[in-house]
Design a protein around this motif. Structure first.
Motif: not given
Length: 76
Positions: A17-18, A25, A27
């Motif tokens: 995610q990170h 981030p 996304n």
């Protein structure tokens, strides 16, 4: 999924995610988060305007009372 972090270029393994290196981030920032901060900024501006207007109004009322009192004292 990107193979590399757009911020620091670190190679990514899979479904992070990170970025494990810089914390960016992967996304992007969720739309709800952007809207929340935009609304908070608008609220802060509105709140500041309201406080300034209220203080000006209270000051004007006090000034008028003092002026009326001073004028009534001069006619005695």
């Amino acid at each position: 999924m990107n193979n590399f972090c757009k911020n620091c270029g670190t190679k990514l393994e899979g479904n992070e995610q990170h970025c494990p290196e810089c914390g960016t981030p992967l996304n992007g920032v969720p739309e709800e988060t952007l809207k929340y901060y935009e609304n908070e900024e608008k609220r802060a501006k509105t709140s500041k305007w309201f406080k300034n207007s209220a203080l000006f109004l209270i000051g004007a009322i006090i000034f008028l009372f003092v002026l009326a009192w001073a004028m009534s004292m001069s006619y005695r």
